[in-house]
Write a protein that holds these residues in place. Structure first.
Motif, short mmCIF file in Angstrom:
data_model
loop_
_atom_site.label_atom_id
_atom_site.label_comp_id
_atom_site.label_asym_id
_atom_site.label_seq_id
_atom_site.Cartn_x
_atom_site.Cartn_y
_atom_site.Cartn_z
N SER A 155 -64.65 -4.25 40.06
CA SER A 155 -65.94 -3.74 40.50
C SER A 155 -66.78 -3.31 39.30
CB SER A 155 -65.74 -2.55 41.44
OG SER A 155 -65.05 -1.50 40.78
N VAL A 156 -68.08 -3.22 39.49
CA VAL A 156 -68.99 -2.83 38.43
C VAL A 156 -68.94 -1.32 38.23
CG1 VAL A 156 -71.40 -2.80 37.66
CG2 VAL A 156 -70.48 -4.80 38.84
N ARG A 157 -68.75 -0.89 37.01
CA ARG A 157 -68.69 0.54 36.70
C ARG A 157 -70.09 1.15 36.71
NH1 ARG A 157 -64.74 1.39 31.57
NH2 ARG A 157 -65.95 3.35 31.61
N PRO A 158 -70.25 2.32 37.32
CA PRO A 158 -71.59 2.93 37.34
C PRO A 158 -72.03 3.43 35.97
CG PRO A 158 -69.95 4.40 38.31
CD PRO A 158 -69.27 3.09 38.10
N ASP A 159 -71.08 3.76 35.07
CA ASP A 159 -71.48 4.30 33.77
C ASP A 159 -71.88 3.23 32.77
OD1 ASP A 159 -68.90 3.34 33.76
OD2 ASP A 159 -68.16 4.82 32.31
N THR A 160 -71.39 2.00 32.95
CA THR A 160 -71.72 0.92 32.00
C THR A 160 -72.47 -0.24 32.66
OG1 THR A 160 -69.60 -0.22 32.39
CG2 THR A 160 -69.66 1.46 30.64
N ASN A 161 -72.55 -0.23 34.00
CA ASN A 161 -73.16 -1.34 34.75
C ASN A 161 -72.50 -2.67 34.43
OD1 ASN A 161 -75.13 0.22 36.15
ND2 ASN A 161 -76.41 0.24 34.30
N ALA A 162 -71.22 -2.63 34.13
CA ALA A 162 -70.45 -3.83 33.84
C ALA A 162 -69.04 -3.66 34.39
CB ALA A 162 -70.39 -4.08 32.34
N VAL A 163 -68.34 -4.77 34.50
CA VAL A 163 -66.96 -4.73 34.95
C VAL A 163 -66.09 -4.13 33.85
CG1 VAL A 163 -64.99 -6.13 35.72
CG2 VAL A 163 -67.31 -6.71 36.47
N ASN A 164 -65.12 -3.33 34.22
CA ASN A 164 -64.25 -2.67 33.26
C ASN A 164 -63.42 -3.70 32.48
OD1 ASN A 164 -62.79 -0.14 32.27
ND2 ASN A 164 -61.09 -1.37 33.05
N GLN A 165 -63.22 -3.41 31.18
CA GLN A 165 -62.32 -4.21 30.35
C GLN A 165 -60.99 -3.48 30.24
OE1 GLN A 165 -64.29 -6.35 26.87
NE2 GLN A 165 -65.63 -4.59 27.08
N PRO A 166 -59.91 -4.07 30.74
CA PRO A 166 -58.61 -3.40 30.68
C PRO A 166 -58.18 -3.16 29.24
CG PRO A 166 -58.55 -5.22 32.25
CD PRO A 166 -59.84 -5.34 31.48
N PRO A 167 -57.29 -2.20 29.00
CA PRO A 167 -56.81 -1.95 27.63
C PRO A 167 -55.90 -3.07 27.15
CG PRO A 167 -55.59 -0.62 29.20
CD PRO A 167 -56.67 -1.30 29.98
N TYR A 168 -55.71 -3.11 25.84
CA TYR A 168 -54.83 -4.09 25.21
C TYR A 168 -53.63 -3.33 24.64
CZ TYR A 168 -58.80 -7.33 25.38
OH TYR A 168 -59.84 -8.13 25.80
N VAL A 169 -52.47 -3.96 24.74
CA VAL A 169 -51.26 -3.39 24.16
C VAL A 169 -50.63 -4.44 23.25
CG1 VAL A 169 -49.91 -4.08 26.20
CG2 VAL A 169 -49.03 -2.32 24.65
N SER A 170 -50.20 -4.02 22.08
CA SER A 170 -49.62 -4.94 21.11
C SER A 170 -48.12 -5.04 21.32
CB SER A 170 -49.92 -4.48 19.68
OG SER A 170 -49.28 -3.24 19.42
N LEU A 171 -47.56 -6.15 20.87
CA LEU A 171 -46.12 -6.35 20.93
C LEU A 171 -45.57 -6.26 19.51
CD1 LEU A 171 -43.83 -7.03 22.95
CD2 LEU A 171 -44.04 -9.40 22.21
N PRO A 172 -44.70 -5.28 19.22
CA PRO A 172 -44.18 -5.14 17.86
C PRO A 172 -42.99 -6.07 17.63
CG PRO A 172 -43.29 -3.41 19.23
CD PRO A 172 -44.21 -4.21 20.12
N PRO A 173 -42.58 -6.24 16.37
CA PRO A 173 -41.29 -6.90 16.12
C PRO A 173 -40.18 -6.08 16.76
CG PRO A 173 -42.57 -6.66 14.09
CD PRO A 173 -43.25 -5.83 15.13
N PRO A 174 -39.00 -6.68 16.97
CA PRO A 174 -37.89 -5.94 17.58
C PRO A 174 -37.66 -4.60 16.88
CG PRO A 174 -37.33 -8.25 17.40
CD PRO A 174 -38.63 -8.09 16.70
N VAL A 175 -37.56 -3.53 17.68
CA VAL A 175 -37.47 -2.17 17.15
C VAL A 175 -36.01 -1.82 16.88
CG1 VAL A 175 -38.00 0.26 17.56
CG2 VAL A 175 -39.53 -1.53 18.43
N ARG A 176 -35.75 -1.31 15.66
CA ARG A 176 -34.40 -0.87 15.27
C ARG A 176 -34.49 0.58 14.81
NH1 ARG A 176 -33.20 -4.08 10.37
NH2 ARG A 176 -31.00 -3.50 10.65
N ILE A 177 -33.61 1.42 15.35
CA ILE A 177 -33.53 2.81 14.93
C ILE A 177 -32.07 3.15 14.65
CG2 ILE A 177 -35.61 3.57 16.13
CD1 ILE A 177 -33.94 4.45 18.45
N ARG A 178 -31.84 4.25 13.93
CA ARG A 178 -30.49 4.64 13.53
C ARG A 178 -30.04 5.85 14.33
NH1 ARG A 178 -32.00 5.89 7.76
NH2 ARG A 178 -34.02 6.09 8.80
#
Length: 676
Positions: free
Chosen positions: A118-141
């Protein structure tokens, strides 16, 4: 959901998945609204890291209409064992959807996404969803507390919050919802643990977010490897030349991004996750033990997400650096007006632009210039025109997959520092040269041959004693890449056989800056090469018996052979080498060193011939005596017939100097325009 800024805790201990061949290590989905109005679907962009071997697209995406974005050389890494690769694809899905990913019989990974169309009343445009990055495999000790950022971004400037969907580390992992940061507190047994997070965006005006409904949701799944307890000492650190985490780089059409990542110590690998077409050079270790890789990415025509991430981490056998992520924002472009023309003149190597003046009403056309301001831009009452050379006026050459691009930019430059209401023009111009002949009704293409590019050239092999032959000045006091095996040479001096011999490889190419590249060389006791031993591999010595002598002539390569160290014990040998010619398209650069560029995925500013196989005649290895009637110089190869390597076949018989045709030709042009 807890209030913003409060650490949340979810105790939900899951069974530990075991990483095997065909396992999913991590996955993420981002969604974008389709251009057409009234659609109840979105375009989903998926990234998945799995263990080797890389799965086929239909294994990871059973849904219909999945569009593969796998590059010809997918990004891979070493840790965790047995190594991993990156798969990327896109699909058109409903605005509220759960994607199920599964490889083989391993556990299922579900990625949930939702978009408010739906069109947002504050921007008069359709919302753009957030982006999430994919990291290299996570290793912790185990036993070493650590923060793990979940890198997110929202182009609308909304507030972003993250929340657990699943957390396999239970009481040992917390999540800061406001900063989207995981905090590992050091507990848990070694193994692999699933962590799944939903990323949501909220209006920035809302103060109590736990009472608000998010605009949209995307998901990221991580399989975090907890390794055996080790010293919690300093992990590898990135130096100042490496891009800072969270940096945003705006990329125009046909723009090139070049980055350098350097670590302050010697590491096993620098693992990189990035968009399709990202080139990662082989890792190099400098004299001060720093490790580095070079990244390069060219924005061509694509349907990738408008915001792309590049994430990287340095790994040793037991340590991983902090993970960094940056963003590439593909600048949106406006369509060009009717009447615009851009032509590549193939024979003249020129580009010509004609732009209607009506398109430039808000601009000071006198301020227009190309990359090189000295190149003229003409205008009258109806049109702006310019014609410039593909080899001048600041025109850049770069590779886009198998294509060669010539790019320039027409832009308006305001010479005054005062604020002006005049518009700004940034107009990227590009000519694309395909790697093979193309056909289309709109243009005619011809294909220059290798002879037209490099001239009528040939290759041959010669053998000489050190300090003798046509390159005696180079071999008498040689500059060798590394010290020769003196001990092995001494052991052979009393054996009555030759102990040292110089292998010369020549080309008669006279093209300026052309370089002779020797890839593989083998030696055999017999002329049919039924059994052979390596002398060179990718231009590098495989052991201690072959050393390259640096020369001042780019079309000559010399290698000193220590026959005893190479295990050559017979009276006669034959040598076969794989060679090609290369010329850099940038005068400030050289062709890639075959000793270090071991993959063919490199984004290289160079033009190369095909590979050719050349063979020597019989080379006598017995020293001549004073009473012998034979000369002390080994028998030489005259000039063998140059023939294509096994990877290239032909029905033609090649005489000396005959070459394959490189299908390189000027093709269709692309224009883009952006206004501020």
């Amino acid at each position: 959901m807890a209030c913003a800024g409060v650490w949340t805790l979810m105790v939900c201990v899951l069974s530990l998945p075991h990483i095997t061949a065909g396992s999913i290590i991590s996955a993420a989905v981002s969604v974008e609204v389709l251009d057409q109005d009234g659609s109840e679907q979105v375009r989903a962009h998926y990234s998945l890291v799995s263990t080797l071997p890389c799965p086929a697209l239909d294994e990871v995406c059973p849904e219909v209409h999945c569009r593969d974005q796998l590059s010809s050389s997918p990004l891979t890494g070493l840790f965790p064992s047995p190594g991993w690769c990156l798969r990327q694809w896109q699909n058109t899905i409903p605005q509220n959807h759960t994607s199920t990913l599964q490889i083989g019989s391993d556990g299922v990974v579900s990625l949930y996404s939702r978009a408010d169309l739906s069109v947002r009343p504050d921007t008069n445009a359709v919302n753009q969803p957030p982006y999430v990055s994919l990291p290299p495999p996570v290793r912790i000790r185990a036993g070493c507390p650590q923060e793990i950022p979940v890198n997110v971004m929202d182009l609308d400037g909304d507030e972003i919050r993250c929340r657990y969907e699943k957390n396999g580390l239970g009481e040992f992992m917390r999540l800061n919802e406001e900063t989207c940061t995981l905090l590992y507190e050091g507990g848990g047994s070694p193994g692999q643990y699933s962590v799944q997070i939903r990323v949501e965006d909220f209006p920035a005006s809302v103060k109590i977010l736990n009472e608000a409904k998010p605009f949209s949701t995307v998901s990221v799944h991580l399989l975090i490897t907890v390794e055996s307890r080790a010293d919690c000492s300093t992990v590898p650190e990135f130096t100042g030349v490496s891009p800072a985490g969270g940096a945003v780089i705006h990329v125009l059409p046909f723009g090139e991004v070049q980055l350098s990542i350097t670590v302050d110590s010697s590491v096993s690998e620098i693992a990189v996750i990035g968009p399709p077409g990202l080139f990662v050079s082989p890792m190099e270790t400098g004299r001060n033990s720093q490790s580095s890789v070079a990244l390069s990415w060219v924005r061509g025509p694509n349907q990738f997400a408008h915001l792309l991430s590049i994430c990287f981490a340095a790994n040793t056998q037991s340590l991983q650096s902090r993970i960094r992520c940056i963003w590439l924002q593909q600048t949106r472009t406006d369509p060009l007006p009717p009447g615009t023309e851009l032509k590549c003149k193939e024979r003249e190597l020129q580009m010509t632009l004609v732009l209607p003046m009506s398109f430039l009403e808000k601009l000071h056309v006198s301020d227009l210039q190309l990359n090189d301001p000295a190149c003229p831009v003409f205008y009258n009452t109806t049109h702006v025109t310019t014609t410039f050379s593909l080899t001048g006026c600041g025109t850049k050459r770069m590779h886009l997959g198998s294509e060669l691009l010539y790019t320039n930019t027409l832009r308006s430059i305001n010479p005054n520092s005062t604020i002006s209401r005049a518009g700004t023009l940034i107009l990227p111009l590009a000519c694309r040269i395909p790697g093979q002949q193309a056909k289309a009704p709109a243009f005619k293409i011809s294909t220059p041959s290798e002879v037209e590019t490099f001239g009528a050239v040939s290759f041959w092999i010669e053998f000489h004693f050190p300090g003798e032959g046509p390159m005696a000045a180079e071999t008498r006091l040689p500059r060798i890449r590394s010290l020769p095996p003196v001990r092995a040479a001494r052991e052979l001096r009393s054996a009555g056989r030759m102990d040292t011999l110089d292998l010369h490889v020549f080309s008669n190419c006279s093209l300026a800056h052309a370089e002779l590249m020797v890839g593989r060389c083998v030696e055999s006791d017999t002329q049919d090469f039924a059994n052979s031993r390596p002398l060179l591999n990718h231009g590098c010595a495989p052991g201690n018996g072959t050393f390259e002598i640096l020369t001042s002539i780019s079309t000559v390569r010399i290698y000193r052979l220590y026959l005893g160290s190479l295990g050559i014990m017979g009276d006669t040998m034959y040598v076969e080498c794989l060679v090609h010619l290369c010329v850099s398209t940038k005068q400030t650069q050289r062709c890639p060193d075959p000793c270090t560029e071991t993959t063919d995925k490199a984004l290289v500013n160079s033009i190369q011939t095909h590979n050719y196989t050349i063979r020597s005649g019989p080379v006598r290895l017995i020293k001549a005596t004073e009473t012998s009637s034979t000369t002390a110089i080994p028998s030489l190869t005259a000039v063998p017939v140059a023939k294509p390597s096994a990877s290239h076949t032909s029905s033609h018989t090649l005489d000396r100097g005959a070459f394959w045709v490189i299908a390189v030709s000027l093709a269709v042009l692309f224009l883009q325009f952006v206004t501020d």
